[in-house]
Design an enzyme around this catalytic site. Structure first.
Site, PDB file in Angstrom:
ATOM      1  N   LYS A 110      -2.892 -28.073  -5.647  1.00 24.14           N
ATOM      2  CA  LYS A 110      -2.756 -29.425  -6.176  1.00 24.14           C
ATOM      3  C   LYS A 110      -1.314 -29.851  -5.912  1.00 24.14           C
ATOM      4  CE  LYS A 110      -6.112 -28.682  -9.871  1.00 24.14           C
ATOM      5  NZ  LYS A 110      -6.331 -28.531 -11.333  1.00 24.14           N
TER       6      LYS A 110
ATOM      7  N   LYS B 127     -17.012 -25.319 -15.157  1.00 24.86           N
ATOM      8  CA  LYS B 127     -15.999 -24.895 -16.117  1.00 24.86           C
ATOM      9  C   LYS B 127     -16.623 -23.854 -17.052  1.00 24.86           C
ATOM     10  CE  LYS B 127     -12.669 -27.776 -14.943  1.00 24.86           C
ATOM     11  NZ  LYS B 127     -11.312 -27.337 -14.554  1.00 24.86           N
TER      12      LYS B 127
END
Ligand code: MG
Length: 378
Positions: free
Chosen positions: A271, A166
């Site tokens: 997703k 991240k």
């Protein structure tokens, strides 16, 4: 013909072993909506809603999803007769605008019911082709660069097939250098690929910095710009050698058409919860495969129930990049399924030939974690 005559919504709370901190959110104690469908034939299937507590990743939350499910989506599904889960996807999409995570929570278990009615496993019903799927790991922000380097090395030793770090403005070059260094990538070719995920935290004006990251040999740069900025992503992709990958921008197969038409990205984080379920996921899979755009199945800190759907999806031929399919023990002290999901040498075994999800749902355990419930029936 399948008819769902009862739906139970539950909210559970499950503490994560370790909080995941990104530019989108910090999640420590996961509030999760679980859905149990029952058919007139007495079959049952579990689903999971991936919405987070706060609207920091997309606009949906646990509470908006709960409200939308009980007020509009569950009443639309109850008593409807259908043969194919694609019909359920159309029914739910026609019921309201948006709210893909709430829709997916109902649509995905319908795929399990449809598979079961044909005597198939979910994997077979979806058209999976792999016996095992490659697994990557996501590393959140860390104040301690030594600890971060340690985690990256440990992940490599555990066999993970990719690390996804991240990043956000001010938390980019140093952490990337730290992890590259830990993996030997500054002096040798990387043992495992490194990707970065910005959760939409940069602007096109940050191009000089993103071009510096472009030289680091990253596998992909995920969602550098804000979700609606398709033109910005196109401009960026034209400047970068590293494939741009979209996540938060994609809520519907039409978003993927736009992305491909514009050339806004060269990789896809798929997703199922974010796009309204498995019907839309299959469409996106086919669009990307046709365009030669590789896919990975992204994670939303799911329990073993959501993981089952993600593993099945990841077994499709176009899902060629390692997914966020870490074993249960990475996230939870104890998962909600038996057996728990495990990983060997970075691979998760796809549960071929096992009925339904391929794992048993531990209803007793769910009972002890439930903080609210509502049953709706015909
Ligand atoms: Mg992402």
């Amino acid at each position: 013909v399948i008819r769902v005559d009862s739906v139970q919504l539950r909210e559970i709370r499950l503490p994560l072993k370790e909080a995941l901190v990104s530019a989108a959110a910090a999640v420590a104690d996961r509030r999760i909506i679980l859905v149990e469908l029952r058919t007139t034939e007495g079959e049952s299937a579990w689903g999971e809603c991936v919405a987070l507590e706060a609207p920091t990743y997309t606009s949906e939350t646990v509470d908006t999803a709960w409200m939308v499910l009980r007020r509009w989506l569950v009443p639309a599904l109850l008593g409807a007769s259908w043969e194919k889960p694609e019909e359920v996807a159309s029914l739910l999409e026609g019921t309201l605008r948006g709210h893909p995570m709430a829709r997916a929570a109902l649509e995905m278990p319908c795929w399990q019911l449809a598979a079961g009615s044909q005597g198939l496993s979910l994997v077979e019903r979806l058209g999976g082709t792999r016996k095992t799927v490659e697994t990557g790991i996501a590393l959140g922000f860390s104040e301690d660069q030594q600890a971060q380097a340690q985690k990256a090395r440990k992940a490599a030793q555990e066999g993970y097939r990719r690390i996804r770090l991240k990043i956000a403005p001010g938390r980019d070059e140093e952490p990337v250098r730290t992890v590259l260094n830990a993996l030997g990538g500054l002096t040798h070719p990387l043992e495992i690929p490194l990707a970065v995920d910005a959760n939409g935290s940069y602007r096109l004006e940050d191009l000089p910095l993103l071009k510096r990251l472009d030289g680091a040999g990253l596998q992909l740069i995920e969602q550098p710009l804000s979700p609606k900025d398709f033109l910005g992503h196109r401009a960026l992709q034209e400047e970068l050698i590293t494939p741009v990958c979209l996540d938060e921008s994609i809520h519907h197969p039409e978003d993927v058409r736009l992305m491909l038409e514009l050339g806004a990205a060269r990789a896809m984080n798929l997703k199922p919860g974010r796009v309204g379920g498995l019907t839309a996921s299959l469409k996106i899979h086919d669009l990307c495969q046709e365009a030669g755009v590789p896919i990975f199945v992204g994670g939303m800190l799911e329990t073993g129930i959501g993981r089952a759907y993600n593993v099945a999806l990841a077994s499709l031929p176009g899902c060629t990049l390692p997914g966020d399919l870490s074993p249960s023990a990475h996230y939870w002290r104890r998962d909600l399924v038996e057996p728990e999901w495990t990983m060997e040498d970075g691979l998760v075994t796809v549960p071929w030939g096992r009925p339904g999800l391929g794992v048993e749902v531990d209803v007793q355990r769910i009972e002890t974690l439930t903080v609210r419930r509502e049953t709706m029936s015909l």
